[in-house]
Design a protein around this motif. Sequence first.
Motif, PDB file in Angstrom:
ATOM      1  N   ASN A   9      17.568  70.391  23.540  1.00  0.00           N
ATOM      2  CA  ASN A   9      16.451  70.818  24.372  1.00  0.00           C
ATOM      3  C   ASN A   9      15.446  71.608  23.552  1.00  0.00           C
ATOM      4  OD1 ASN A   9      17.388  70.232  27.358  1.00  0.00           O
ATOM      5  ND2 ASN A   9      19.165  70.891  26.175  1.00  0.00           N
ATOM      6  N   HIS A  52      19.944  80.299  25.929  1.00  0.00           N
ATOM      7  CA  HIS A  52      21.375  80.606  25.813  1.00  0.00           C
ATOM      8  C   HIS A  52      21.941  79.904  24.587  1.00  0.00           C
ATOM      9  CE1 HIS A  52      21.396  76.799  28.010  1.00  0.00           C
ATOM     10  NE2 HIS A  52      22.702  76.679  27.875  1.00  0.00           N
ATOM     11  N   ASP A  56      23.169  72.624  22.418  1.00  0.00           N
ATOM     12  CA  ASP A  56      22.009  71.785  22.763  1.00  0.00           C
ATOM     13  C   ASP A  56      20.736  72.618  22.952  1.00  0.00           C
ATOM     14  OD1 ASP A  56      23.436  72.676  25.106  1.00  0.00           O
ATOM     15  OD2 ASP A  56      22.226  71.334  26.340  1.00  0.00           O
ATOM     16  N   HIS A  57      20.841  73.939  22.725  1.00  0.00           N
ATOM     17  CA  HIS A  57      19.661  74.812  22.807  1.00  0.00           C
ATOM     18  C   HIS A  57      19.402  75.566  21.498  1.00  0.00           C
ATOM     19  CE1 HIS A  57      19.191  74.211  27.199  1.00  0.00           C
ATOM     20  NE2 HIS A  57      20.460  73.862  27.034  1.00  0.00           N
ATOM     21  N   ASP A 144      19.983  74.218  33.068  1.00  0.00           N
ATOM     22  CA  ASP A 144      21.318  74.758  32.822  1.00  0.00           C
ATOM     23  C   ASP A 144      21.673  75.831  33.853  1.00  0.00           C
ATOM     24  OD1 ASP A 144      20.058  73.927  30.145  1.00  0.00           O
ATOM     25  OD2 ASP A 144      22.198  73.874  29.692  1.00  0.00           O
ATOM     26  N   HIS A 217      16.683  67.986  31.614  1.00  0.00           N
ATOM     27  CA  HIS A 217      18.119  68.061  31.315  1.00  0.00           C
ATOM     28  C   HIS A 217      18.915  67.003  32.093  1.00  0.00           C
ATOM     29  CE1 HIS A 217      21.626  69.909  29.533  1.00  0.00           C
ATOM     30  NE2 HIS A 217      20.960  70.981  29.124  1.00  0.00           N
TER      31      HIS A 217
HETATM   32 ZN   LIG Z   1      21.855  72.543  28.004  1.00  0.00          ZN
END
Ligand SMILES: [Zn+2]
Length: 261
Positions: A9, A52, A56-57, A144, A217
Amino acid sequence: MLASGSRGNCAIVASSSTKILVDAGISCREVFRRMKLLGEDPRSLAAILITHEHSDHVYGLATLAKKLRIPVFMNGATHQAWARAVRDAKGERPKLEKGERFDSGYGFQVGDIAVRPFTIPHDAADPVGFTFRAEGVKVGIATDLGYMPASVRDHLRGSDVLVLESNHDLEMLRVGPYPWSVKQRVMSRVGHLSNGALADFFSNDYDNRAAFVVLAHLSEQNNHPEIARREAERALATRGGLFQNRVLLAAQTEALEPIRL
Ligand SMILES: [Zn+2]
Ligand SMILES: [Zn+2]
């Protein structure tokens, strides 16, 4: 939206004078490539903000921070969790040259953009969504999250652009290939928001103000862009808001055309 989904992301929020990267879940090289395709210069970024510590971030964060030498904003718990988990090529903890802290719930300023991080229910150390205000425009981002608590709905009110998670179709997730433990995690109150839960927000709490609604997402296994779109549009139509709202879908493998207000 440079990338959106469980494989990474990354988004850009910009005023006419300040440009911020929100999350760094794709590689540095890929951020540079996608920005250049949009005619954007990565060197013009003023800061990186992290929601966070899930990979994936943050996958590209260490390299991006090193290359761009710009401030990286995280809250304390997210920074700790990130620092514990990440190692560089030599097996050492990468250091952020310009690490900045924020506290969830407390606003701060990046250039002329007023940023407000707010707590979201998700299984990370201290996950947040953000609202951004500049030049009379408000952008709200919340992905998320296992469900939409009243506090999140409050923060998103008045947004001109809304980026919201539309992770899975509940039925596709139920019958899909994930092991039961993973299905339970995704469905839980600290997992991910389903198309149906988002539709529920649109039908019951949404203020019908956004010029653009971006569905983000999306699960590649347990959702389909057209299913997510149909469900969101159906819910928006019940409020008579479909015509005011342009529903866009953020993708995993390519950037979305920039939204300009
Ligand atoms: Zn995520
Ligand atoms: Zn996550």
